[in-house]
Design a protein around this motif. Structure first.
Motif, PDB file in Angstrom:
ATOM      1  N   LEU A  98       0.870  -1.080  -0.218  1.00  0.00           N
ATOM      2  CA  LEU A  98       0.217   0.061  -0.101  1.00  0.00           C
ATOM      3  C   LEU A  98       0.902   1.176   0.069  1.00  0.00           C
ATOM      4  N   GLU A 142      -6.680   1.423  -4.883  1.00  0.00           N
ATOM      5  CA  GLU A 142      -7.047   0.706  -3.544  1.00  0.00           C
ATOM      6  C   GLU A 142      -8.385   1.160  -2.995  1.00  0.00           C
ATOM      7  N   ASN A 165      -1.290   6.164  -0.702  1.00  0.00           N
ATOM      8  CA  ASN A 165      -1.865   4.829  -0.163  1.00  0.00           C
ATOM      9  C   ASN A 165      -3.501   4.957  -0.669  1.00  0.00           C
ATOM     10  N   LEU A 215      -2.322   0.691  -4.781  1.00  0.00           N
ATOM     11  CA  LEU A 215      -1.546  -0.410  -4.284  1.00  0.00           C
ATOM     12  C   LEU A 215      -0.540  -0.777  -5.211  1.00  0.00           C
ATOM     13  N   THR A 261     -14.945  -5.527  -2.442  1.00  0.00           N
ATOM     14  CA  THR A 261     -14.664  -4.193  -1.739  1.00  0.00           C
ATOM     15  C   THR A 261     -15.216  -4.347  -0.356  1.00  0.00           C
ATOM     16  N   HIS A 314     -12.850   0.152  -0.247  1.00  0.00           N
ATOM     17  CA  HIS A 314     -11.510  -0.405  -0.286  1.00  0.00           C
ATOM     18  C   HIS A 314     -11.228  -1.727  -0.677  1.00  0.00           C
ATOM     19  N   ALA A 317      -4.717  -4.225   0.959  1.00  0.00           N
ATOM     20  CA  ALA A 317      -3.512  -5.034   0.517  1.00  0.00           C
ATOM     21  C   ALA A 317      -3.577  -6.449   0.842  1.00  0.00           C
TER      22      ALA A 317
END
Length: 468
Positions: free
Chosen positions: A221, A278, A303, A306, A336, A343, A346
């Motif tokens: 990430l 991400e 962040n 990814l 997600t 999100h 990771a």
């Protein structure tokens, strides 16, 4: 607009003079009797989309009409969204054939006899850019139109008979354009399936065994943004989710933040790295993949992305095409989590199963995908060209319609000036408009009667209206 020369028999008129205007209101959600088992349509911006509305998502009761700020709009009216973020781009306009009430972010015009509602609706669309430029309020948090400015907008009025001929011809041409646009949209939607279908077929032929992604690649990430890193003596470029699109990297707006040497070493991008979004407000946008080829020197990542760095066991190009295939077919969307912001994570990506064919087969799959992608890109360019021509033709049709060049004129038609004089005379005969008497709102629980000596309370209800 009134400086433009009109055809014989036409005239300019303000929108405020063409009919009766209605405002909207939202009945209290705390009053169940306003909403439960309601049968009266309540039109809101979420219903606006079709050129002609056939139904509303919400309905209210007779009590809501009697005791709230909303009013019943007659059938055959034109409705307009006057407050919405969408007004930054265009004005939603629709014809409504049935009686309805309105949300407070909308207005409606019920035209006088002799003014065709569809003429008004298409006129608003034809002069949309002028209306937005002249009527949009400045400095508001949410884009909105000034009611006064809107009603003062001048639009061309053709003789009543010519209005009907123009609208019939215009809608005939536009219906054929709509059918073409629908076909173009369908073709565009199928282009993605060509790429995903090619990948799926190639993987079936390879009979590859699946491994976890973190067995063949490093998953990391990106670096967290922080106000303290907005400045410093080691400012470096970094990529974020906005820099990754379905068609690859978008490097027109690359930000910078301060990285220490240690952080730069951890988050620096190397050619062959794969970047995936991400997080996104839309689950369908999570997992978009693009490959980094060293386009910017000493660039890192943030962040909302990814990074997947392939080991020697897997081709970066193969891994990129596979991950993009997963995003296009909706696999990441289904995985997600989160409310508001979706999100991927990771850990979840690291555990993702990846078919791993032999190196030679990976190369063959990459070649097949890239050949298909090349053909698909050519097809998309062709479709885009057709879509651009469709928009230009639509604009040209509206220009011809409202400049009197779409259908032949008939010198025997009653001139628009006669129609407008008749409307004006009828309004003068009616006398000045009077405000409606405010209607008291019904309290959820009636209060106890006041003592005989107390002063009567004033009426509490307000009927939202605006002057014509």
């Amino acid at each position: 607009m009134s400086s433009t020369e009109l055809p014989p028999g036409w005239a300019w008129a303000t929108l405020g003079d063409l009919g009766k205007w209605y405002g909207g209101g939202t009945p209290s959600k705390s009053r169940p009797d306003f909403w439960t088992d309601g049968t009266i349509p309540w039109l809101s911006p979420k219903d606006m989309g079709p050129e002609s509305i056939t139904a509303t998502q919400d309905h209210i009761t007779d009590a809501a009409v009697r005791e709230s700020a909303t009013r019943l709009v007659p059938p055959g009216s034109v409705t307009i969204v006057t407050r919405s973020g969408i007004l930054e781009r265009f004005i939603p306009v629709a014809y409504v054939s049935f009686a309805t009430t309105l949300n407070q972010d909308m207005k409606a015009l019920h035209p006088h006899e002799g003014v065709t509602p569809h003429w008004i609706a298409w006129c608003l669309r034809a002069f949309e850019s002028d209306i937005l430029r002249n009527c949009r309020k400045a400095g508001t948090t949410v884009a909105s139109l000034s009611t006064k400015a809107l009603m003062n907008c001048e639009v061309p009025i053709a003789p009543p008979a010519e209005q009907r001929r123009i609208i019939e011809a215009l809608e005939g041409h536009l219906s054929r354009l709509d059918a073409s646009d629908s076909l173009l949209h369908s073709c565009n939607a199928r282009t993605n399936s060509l790429v995903t279908g090619t990948m799926a077929a190639s993987l079936r032929q390879a009979h590859a065994q699946a491994v976890r992604l973190d067995e063949v690649a490093e998953v990391r990430l990106g670096r967290q943004r922080s106000p303290k890193n907005h400045s410093g003596d080691q400012m470096r470029s970094y990529l974020r989710a906005a820099n990754v699109g379905w068609d690859g990297l978008r490097l027109g707006d690359v930000k910078k933040m301060n990285f220490s040497d240690t952080e730069a070493e951890i988050y620096r991008l190397h050619p062959g790295d794969i970047l995936l979004t991400e997080a996104s407000g839309s689950a369908g946008e999570v997992g978009k993949a693009a490959i980094w080829n060293g386009e910017i020197n000493d660039c890192s990542f943030q962040n909302t992305l990814l990074r997947v760095r392939a080991s020697e066991a897997v081709s970066p190009a193969y891994l990129h095409h596979f991950l993009r295939h997963e995003a296009l077919r909706g696999a990441f969307r289904a995985s997600t989590r989160g409310v508001g912001i979706h999100h991927l994570g990771a850990a979840k990506l690291a555990a993702w199963p990846v078919p791993l064919p032999p190196p030679g087969e990976q190369s063959r799959i990459v070649r097949t995908i890239e050949e298909t992608s090349f053909c698909v890109e050519k097809l998309r360019n062709t479709l885009q060209g057709a879509s651009d021509r469709s928009r230009s033709l639509r604009k040209a049709l509206l220009d011809r319609a409202f400049s009197g060049r779409l259908v032949p004129q008939d010198p025997d038609d009653e001139p628009a000036s006669v129609l407008l004089d008749r409307i004006r005379a009828e309004r003068e005969a009616e006398g000045p408009k009077r405000r409606r008497t405010p209607r008291p709102r019904k309290a959820a629980t009636p209060p106890p009667p006041p003592p005989a000596s107390s002063t009567p309370l004033p009426a509490q209800a307000v009927q939202q209206e605006f002057e014509l």
